[in-house]
Design an enzyme around this catalytic site. Structure first.
Site, short mmCIF file in Angstrom:
data_model
loop_
_atom_site.label_atom_id
_atom_site.label_comp_id
_atom_site.label_asym_id
_atom_site.label_seq_id
_atom_site.Cartn_x
_atom_site.Cartn_y
_atom_site.Cartn_z
N PHE A 135 0.86 -1.19 0.00
CA PHE A 135 0.00 0.00 0.00
C PHE A 135 0.88 1.23 0.00
O PHE A 135 1.71 1.42 0.90
CB PHE A 135 -0.93 0.05 1.21
CG PHE A 135 -1.84 1.26 1.18
CD1 PHE A 135 -3.00 1.26 0.42
CD2 PHE A 135 -1.50 2.42 1.85
CE1 PHE A 135 -3.81 2.39 0.34
CE2 PHE A 135 -2.30 3.56 1.77
CZ PHE A 135 -3.47 3.54 1.03
N ASP A 222 9.40 2.54 1.71
CA ASP A 222 8.26 3.30 2.23
C ASP A 222 8.13 3.01 3.72
O ASP A 222 7.63 1.98 4.13
CB ASP A 222 7.00 2.87 1.45
CG ASP A 222 5.73 3.55 1.94
OD1 ASP A 222 5.76 4.22 3.00
OD2 ASP A 222 4.69 3.40 1.27
N LYS A 251 2.94 9.78 8.36
CA LYS A 251 2.20 9.38 9.56
C LYS A 251 2.75 9.87 10.90
O LYS A 251 2.38 10.93 11.36
CB LYS A 251 2.00 7.86 9.55
CG LYS A 251 1.02 7.42 8.45
CD LYS A 251 0.41 6.06 8.69
CE LYS A 251 -0.79 5.81 7.80
NZ LYS A 251 -0.54 5.25 6.51
C1 LIG Z 1 -0.76 5.43 5.11
C2 LIG Z 1 0.28 5.00 4.15
C3 LIG Z 1 0.51 5.71 2.97
C4 LIG Z 1 -0.35 6.87 2.53
O1 LIG Z 1 -0.26 7.92 3.39
P1 LIG Z 1 -1.33 9.14 3.29
O2 LIG Z 1 -0.83 10.14 4.27
O3 LIG Z 1 -2.65 8.54 3.67
O4 LIG Z 1 -1.33 9.61 1.90
C5 LIG Z 1 1.55 5.29 2.17
N1 LIG Z 1 2.33 4.25 2.50
C6 LIG Z 1 2.13 3.56 3.62
C7 LIG Z 1 3.04 2.44 3.97
C8 LIG Z 1 1.09 3.90 4.49
O5 LIG Z 1 0.88 3.19 5.60
#
Ligand SMILES: *Cc1c(COP(=O)(O)O)cnc(C)c1O
Length: 403
Positions: A135, A222, A251
């Site tokens: 994701f 990521d 986050k």
């Molecule tokens: C939440 C998340 C995203 C997206 O972040 P947003 O601030 O909602 O755009 C991307 N990568 C990972 C691993 C995430 O957990």
């Protein structure tokens, strides 16, 4: 008088399946709803509220910043951005940072970096390796990189230039890229969050690092969810002793204030030149102050060590109470990022847990996800398990048909 929360809201778009709860305020790892009911927070706004709620050191710092300057704009230098960048560079062993406001923006910047890295060396149609169940966000490019058809459905045509491979299988990665001169980067989460709390093995991470070095690919990790101390190291990939070339963060970085960042090492730090990328809110004074103070407080209060220790306790308690329960497939994760996979869909547990005074989430249909604030205490971890374990056992005993 009790405020009744409507199932659907009349004026915001219908983008979320919301619980019939509206939160009002919080203190530490506890939050209260508009009717005064209290909840233990094992979700932290989905791995965002690093310092919990109403933190006594964060709040006055943010109040001070709001009164001074909320936003300036990127025509001018932002001193706190320099401070935060220097800190992230120190913690990551990388070299330069680009600031934005969200996770998808950080990933979007990483994807642009990878493509330009390719173009700069004459690759006209660069391709990026991504993973099953990944994701990376919900913009058109990041949903294309995401490995979940539910996220992609209805939004085609998808962005091209991605090669998808399974987790933890170096042979599959080599095979999928064999003889392909257009590969420029490998992109993944150290521990997949939305995909169901799926960790990459340390050995696999070291193998990819080596492969990226041999083939001149960018290693892009990521860490939007698993980074910022959550696993008991600043960044989850550090458990494998590697350093990536590109690392998107968001986050937990601002402890609730929207902050995103892309940290880059020497191979990626100078790809963007003036005019290549930018964003209005990125690196603004309030966001940068939130990042600086979040890290300062984490260091002062030893929250990395706390995440490791309380995470290990939480894990041990979950293993003891649920590890041998029939219907519990696996308990996994690291530090304060834990998943409990059941043998059946269990989304119903989010409401049941909330009713019992505990905030959790269920992801990938059948994985209970615990990502509490990093300030959680041992006593609170015990309380999480005392509320959650009986609910899980009860749910499984109802005999919902296992798929
Ligand atoms: C939440 C998340 C995203 C997206 O972040 P947003 O601030 O909602 O755009 C991307 N990568 C990972 C691993 C995430 O957990």
């Amino acid at each position: 008088m009790t405020t009744v929360i409507e199932a659907a809201s009349p004026h915001t778009m219908n983008t979320y399946g919301r619980l019939p709860i509206a939160l009002s305020h919080g203190q530490g790892c506890r939050v209260w709803d508009v009717n005064g009911k209290s909840y233990l927070d094992a979700l932290a706004g989905i791995a965002v509220n690093t310092l919990g709620h109403n933190h006594p050191k964060l709040v006055p710092a943010l109040q001070d910043q709001v009164a001074k300057l909320i936003h300036s704009c990127n025509y001018y230098h932002v001193p706190h951005a320099e401070t935060l960048a220097a800190k992230l560079v120190e913690l990551s062993s990388m070299t330069n940072v680009f600031f934005c406001s969200t996770g998808l923006e950080a990933n979007e910047a990483a994807l642009k970096l990878a493509r330009k890295f390719g173009h700069d060396k004459g690759i006209e149609r660069p391709e990026i390796v991504v993973y099953e169940k990944a994701f990376h966000g919900r913009s058109i490019a990041t949903l294309s990189a995401t490995g979940n058809e539910k996220v992609q459905k209805g939004f085609g045509p998808l962005v091209e230039g991605f090669i998808r491979v399974p987790l933890n299988d170096i042979a599959a990665l080599k095979k999928a890229t064999e003889g392909n001169p257009n590969v420029v980067a490998v992109f993944f989460e150290t521990i997949q969050g939305e995909g169901g709390v799926n960790p990459m093995r340390a050995e696999y991470l070291r193998q990819i690092r080596q492969l990226c070095d041999e083939r001149d690919w960018l290693l892009m990790i990521d860490e939007v969810q698993c980074g910022m101390g959550r696993t008991g190291k600043w960044f989850a990939h550090q458990w494998a002793g590697i350093v990536p070339d590109v690392m998107p963060l968001a986050k937990g970085l601002g402890s609730g204030v929207p902050v995103g960042a892309v940290v880059a090492g020497p191979r990626a730090a100078h790809i963007f030149q003036p005019g290549n990328h930018g964003t209005t809110f990125g690196g603004n004074p309030l966001a940068m102050r939130a990042g600086v103070e979040t890290i300062r407080i984490m260091e002062e209060d030893g929250l990395i060590a706390n995440a490791a220790a309380v995470g290990a306790q939480l894990r041990a308690l979950l293993d003891a109470r649920l590890g041998k329960v029939s219907g519990v497939r696996e308990i996994r994760g690291q530090g304060l990022m834990l998943g409990i996979e059941l043998d059946r869909p269990c989304a119903a547990l989010t409401l049941r847990a909330a009713q019992a005074g505990l905030l959790i989430s269920v992801t990938a249909d059948s994985v209970i996800r615990l990502v509490p604030p990093l300030i959680m205490t041992s006593t609170e971890a015990q309380e999480v398990v005392d509320i959650l374990a009986p609910l899980v056992c009860e749910f499984l005993a109802e005999g919902n048909p296992a798929p």
